[in-house]
Design an enzyme around this catalytic site. Structure first.
Site, PDB file in Angstrom:
ATOM      1  N   TRP A 119     -21.612 105.377  10.544  1.00 45.96           N
ATOM      2  CA  TRP A 119     -21.265 106.335   9.497  1.00 45.96           C
ATOM      3  C   TRP A 119     -20.585 107.516  10.169  1.00 45.96           C
ATOM      4  O   TRP A 119     -21.228 108.288  10.829  1.00 45.96           O
ATOM      5  CB  TRP A 119     -22.518 106.797   8.738  1.00 45.96           C
ATOM      6  CG  TRP A 119     -22.156 107.610   7.537  1.00 45.96           C
ATOM      7  CD1 TRP A 119     -22.059 108.974   7.451  1.00 45.96           C
ATOM      8  CD2 TRP A 119     -21.809 107.107   6.245  1.00 45.96           C
ATOM      9  NE1 TRP A 119     -21.677 109.355   6.193  1.00 45.96           N
ATOM     10  CE2 TRP A 119     -21.516 108.224   5.434  1.00 45.96           C
ATOM     11  CE3 TRP A 119     -21.699 105.832   5.700  1.00 45.96           C
ATOM     12  CZ2 TRP A 119     -21.136 108.093   4.093  1.00 45.96           C
ATOM     13  CZ3 TRP A 119     -21.324 105.700   4.381  1.00 45.96           C
ATOM     14  CH2 TRP A 119     -21.046 106.816   3.580  1.00 45.96           C
ATOM     15  N   ASN A 142     -27.963 102.424  -2.626  1.00 41.93           N
ATOM     16  CA  ASN A 142     -27.970 103.247  -1.414  1.00 41.93           C
ATOM     17  C   ASN A 142     -28.915 104.429  -1.616  1.00 41.93           C
ATOM     18  O   ASN A 142     -28.751 105.222  -2.540  1.00 41.93           O
ATOM     19  CB  ASN A 142     -26.565 103.784  -1.112  1.00 41.93           C
ATOM     20  CG  ASN A 142     -26.535 104.680   0.118  1.00 41.93           C
ATOM     21  OD1 ASN A 142     -26.536 104.187   1.242  1.00 41.93           O
ATOM     22  ND2 ASN A 142     -26.508 105.992  -0.088  1.00 41.93           N
ATOM     23  N   GLU A 143     -29.942 104.509  -0.760  1.00 38.70           N
ATOM     24  CA  GLU A 143     -30.841 105.662  -0.667  1.00 38.70           C
ATOM     25  C   GLU A 143     -31.464 106.057  -2.008  1.00 38.70           C
ATOM     26  O   GLU A 143     -31.466 107.236  -2.375  1.00 38.70           O
ATOM     27  CB  GLU A 143     -30.114 106.855  -0.045  1.00 38.70           C
ATOM     28  CG  GLU A 143     -29.747 106.638   1.413  1.00 38.70           C
ATOM     29  CD  GLU A 143     -29.290 107.894   2.125  1.00 38.70           C
ATOM     30  OE1 GLU A 143     -29.111 108.935   1.465  1.00 38.70           O
ATOM     31  OE2 GLU A 143     -29.105 107.843   3.357  1.00 38.70           O
ATOM     32  N   TYR A 190     -30.374 114.022  12.519  1.00 38.76           N
ATOM     33  CA  TYR A 190     -31.318 114.691  11.628  1.00 38.76           C
ATOM     34  C   TYR A 190     -32.720 114.585  12.236  1.00 38.76           C
ATOM     35  O   TYR A 190     -33.570 113.831  11.773  1.00 38.76           O
ATOM     36  CB  TYR A 190     -31.276 114.065  10.235  1.00 38.76           C
ATOM     37  CG  TYR A 190     -29.958 114.265   9.525  1.00 38.76           C
ATOM     38  CD1 TYR A 190     -29.459 115.543   9.295  1.00 38.76           C
ATOM     39  CD2 TYR A 190     -29.198 113.178   9.106  1.00 38.76           C
ATOM     40  CE1 TYR A 190     -28.238 115.725   8.660  1.00 38.76           C
ATOM     41  CE2 TYR A 190     -27.987 113.362   8.465  1.00 38.76           C
ATOM     42  CZ  TYR A 190     -27.500 114.639   8.248  1.00 38.76           C
ATOM     43  OH  TYR A 190     -26.291 114.814   7.614  1.00 38.76           O
ATOM     44  N   ASN A 227     -30.399 103.446   6.666  1.00 40.79           N
ATOM     45  CA  ASN A 227     -29.577 104.557   7.131  1.00 40.79           C
ATOM     46  C   ASN A 227     -30.425 105.375   8.108  1.00 40.79           C
ATOM     47  O   ASN A 227     -31.392 106.022   7.698  1.00 40.79           O
ATOM     48  CB  ASN A 227     -29.134 105.423   5.954  1.00 40.79           C
ATOM     49  CG  ASN A 227     -28.299 104.647   4.951  1.00 40.79           C
ATOM     50  OD1 ASN A 227     -27.792 103.568   5.253  1.00 40.79           O
ATOM     51  ND2 ASN A 227     -28.142 105.191   3.755  1.00 40.79           N
ATOM     52  N   LYS A 265     -18.829 113.301  10.283  1.00 40.54           N
ATOM     53  CA  LYS A 265     -19.417 112.237  11.101  1.00 40.54           C
ATOM     54  C   LYS A 265     -18.414 111.143  11.446  1.00 40.54           C
ATOM     55  O   LYS A 265     -18.769 110.145  12.091  1.00 40.54           O
ATOM     56  CB  LYS A 265     -20.621 111.624  10.391  1.00 40.54           C
ATOM     57  CG  LYS A 265     -21.808 112.570  10.216  1.00 40.54           C
ATOM     58  CD  LYS A 265     -23.005 111.841   9.639  1.00 40.54           C
ATOM     59  CE  LYS A 265     -24.157 112.787   9.359  1.00 40.54           C
ATOM     60  NZ  LYS A 265     -23.873 113.697   8.224  1.00 40.54           N
TER      61      LYS A 265
END
Length: 651
Positions: free
Chosen positions: A523, A389-390, A444, A438, A544
């Site tokens: 999310w 992830n990321e 954002y 994501n 969130k």
């Protein structure tokens, strides 16, 4: 073995420092959830007295820990037995040679949740709660048993070689352990049951080698015209029973679920289960909650699943690590499609890295991947193994290592695809079988509309890439209400609920009309603790979630998805918590999956509307009078009348 442990921190060396705790337990339930980024990261000591019964003479004893975060060392009577590195997988130690029948022994577990550069995860936008936060079991077996020593797996693997509507071919692999000095003859029996009805039965005579820890025996079988595990529509499970017999007596038994299904992911048509397209209406879930941290009990998992099902979700990404065995059991039973993943996590928008090119780090990642796959192999709900992830390619570049993990996942399990969650471009996006991103367009920066542009451009440039959305969401506090729709600053102390609602309406409009998106995962299903965050209505919370951290309030966006994903008729007025109003006219949104909705204010009908494609009825320029206003929405489904009402005050 959950009850009556004694706990102290390693720096507490005085006799009076010890206190009683029951498992599951974390020492960070208060400090981390109070928004303290310097919450306790160190060593906690757990001790318990274990009486070994005389009737266990000649038996083998194992301690099985379902999870302790993140490094655990076991001692019996002060002597070190073993160490496990990794906070989210189960592990087993045999203690047979360390104890005596008829005596009491001291079990001590030293657990360390401190930062460690060779144990995944290195970073993460969530709390690293310390403690023995899942169940502990004492296993008592014969000297000959179905082995619990293969990465704490059940010792029975049900490999679905070929599954279709007419026939299912399965290979059952049974792993056996023999503590004796000489070979032991035995019989392995396999029974497949539909409730109490036996649909297949076989046995095999074997000889188990001396000192074997995981000798593998195989029984292949086929079922004609099987009943398939078909997601939430029909989550049917057979029961597989493997029994071990010696001298005519049963000496061990393991039961596992068998859900027969087949699935594919197509670059154009998305996810297909048993040959039919199944849009994955997914959410992400962290295994923690208010007041308890990550020390969850069965009723906590059950409540989470009830809320997911009420909303109509049919898929879940269990982020960012292996979660409780019980949650996978619940997923099997209710038919949810699961993305399970290892904790190979990058920093997101924060400092540091998720990958350090140390051999010990690489070894630890491989170990945690093996544990994930072997411990949860038989769960039919699991369709994807998540690898990262990321991550970022700058500095120590993880591309080569992710390739190694991808190969290992296919070696361990050729039947399931790998997946990953990315937040940038680069070579990392072209390693796993499936890739997802994501995306937070409209939270954002940017706007929700940019998600459509990005998806279409990516699909056009890479038509063979199987594209998903692994995360999308926006923060919301149920305490923050406004009667104008303005995109907030994400890291501010103002997270109005109505912007989260708008964000999800626009995002779902985009995602739902693109069949090539193999899955999308909100999310997050629930607000969760992140001690370093300073935003929303209080520090230490990622808000969130579609449901509050304590699970007491479902936000408006929850009901938006319920209208779209759950076929049960419903009607819900959005913005109900915006009680105090300053504008004499307002726009009222009502979520409903019924044919038509009537809106009344103070008993007077102000409009009738049909829900749009995403189940939203919009009533513009609704006049309010000074003081209290009773707002009521009525929908009809056949002869059933559904209503929802709320009260607003115009000041």
């Amino acid at each position: 073995m959950n009850d009556d442990w004694r706990f102290r921190f390693s720096h507490q060396v005085n006799r009076g420092d010890v206190r009683r705790v029951d498992l599951p337990h974390t020492w960070n339930a208060q400090d981390a959830l109070a928004g303290r980024p310097d919450y306790k990261r160190g060593i906690g000591n757990y001790t318990k007295r274990l009486y070994v019964r005389p009737e266990w003479a000649g038996k083998r004893l194992f301690l099985r820990f379902e999870g302790a975060n993140s490094i655990a060392d076991l001692f019996v009577d002060g002597r070190h037995v073993g160490e496990h590195r990794g906070g989210y997988g189960a592990f087993v130690f045999e203690i047979t040679d360390r104890v005596q029948c008829g005596r009491e022994h001291t079990i001590e577990v030293r657990v360390n949740n401190g930062e460690q550069l060779d144990v995944m995860p290195l970073v993460g936008d969530f709390n690293f709660y310390g403690g023995i936060y899942r169940d502990v079991h004492l296993l008592v077996t014969d000297s000959l048993c179905i082995s619990p020593l293969d990465c704490a797996s059940p010792g029975l693997f049900l490999v679905q070689q070929a599954v279709g509507e007419c026939r299912a071919e399965v290979s059952a692999r049974i792993e056996l352990s023999n503590a004796a000095e000489r070979p032991q003859p035995a019989v392995v029996r396999l029974r497949i049951a539909d409730g109490e009805r036996t649909v297949y039965e076989a046995e095999k005579e074997i000889v188990v080698a001396p000192h074997a820890t995981a000798q593998q025996e195989r029984i292949d079988f086929a079922l004609e015209h099987p009943r398939l595990w078909n997601g939430t529509a029909d989550p049917f499970l057979y029961r597989a029973e493997a029994t071990l017999w010696r001298d005519g007596a049963e000496v061990d038994r393991v039961e596992q679920p068998l859900g027969l299904r087949y699935f594919t992911v197509d670059p154009e048509r998305g996810f297909l289960l048993n040959g039919k397209h199944l849009p994955l209406h997914g959410v992400c879930r962290h295994q923690e909650r208010a007041e308890a941290g990550n020390a969850l009990r069965a009723e906590h998992h059950e409540e989470d699943v009830r809320l997911m099902l009420e909303m109509g979700a049919n898929a879940v990404r269990l982020a960012h690590y292996p979660q409780s065995e019980y949650i996978y059991d619940l997923m099997d039973r209710c038919g949810m499609i699961v993305w399970a993943e290892i904790p190979f996590v990058g920093p997101g928008g924060y400092a540091d890295k998720g990958f350090v090119d140390l051999q010990s780090f690489r070894d630890n990642g491989r170990q945690q991947l093996r544990e994930l796959i072997r411990q949860h192999y038989n769960h039919p709900s699991i369709c994807f193994w998540g690898l990262f992830n990321e991550l970022k390619e700058a500095g120590d570049n993880p591309v080569e290592y992710v390739g190694e993990l991808n190969a290992l996942a296919h070696e361990e399990d050729p039947t399931r695809p790998t997946a990953a969650a990315s937040n940038q471009g680069g070579a990392l996006n072209f390693i796993t079988d499936l890739i997802a991103w994501n995306r937070y367009d409209g939270w954002y920066g940017a706007t929700p509309a940019t998600l459509a542009e990005w998806l279409d451009a990516t699909h056009r440039e890479h038509p063979d890439l199987r594209i998903g959305i692994s995360e999308y969401g926006a923060g919301a506090s149920v305490l923050h209400q406004q009667d104008s729709l303005v995109q907030p600053v994400p890291n501010s102390w103002w997270h109005p609920e109505n912007w989260q609602t708008e964000y999800h309406i626009r995002s779902w409009e985009i995602i739902s009309e693109r069949s090539y998106v193999w899955g999308s995962f909100v999310w997050n299903m629930f607000d969760f603790g992140a001690a370093h965050r300073t935003e929303g209505d209080r520090p230490g919370i990622n808000d969130k979630g579609l449901v509050t951290h304590d699970r007491r309030v479902c936000k408006d966006a929850f009901y938006f998805y319920k209208a779209n994903w759950n076929a049960e008729p419903m009607v819900r007025i959005a913005g109900r918590r915006e009680v105090r109003r300053v504008r004499p006219t307002t726009t009222v949104r009502v979520f409903s999956n019924c044919h038509e909705v009537t809106l009344r204010v103070n008993g007077r009908t102000v409009g009738v509307a049909k829900p749009d494609r995403v189940c939203v009825c919009t009533f513009a320029d609704v006049a309010l009078r000074r003081g209290e206003n009773i707002v009521e929405a009525e929908a009809r489904d056949g002869r059933t009348r559904l209503t929802d009402r709320c009260s607003w005050v115009l000041e």
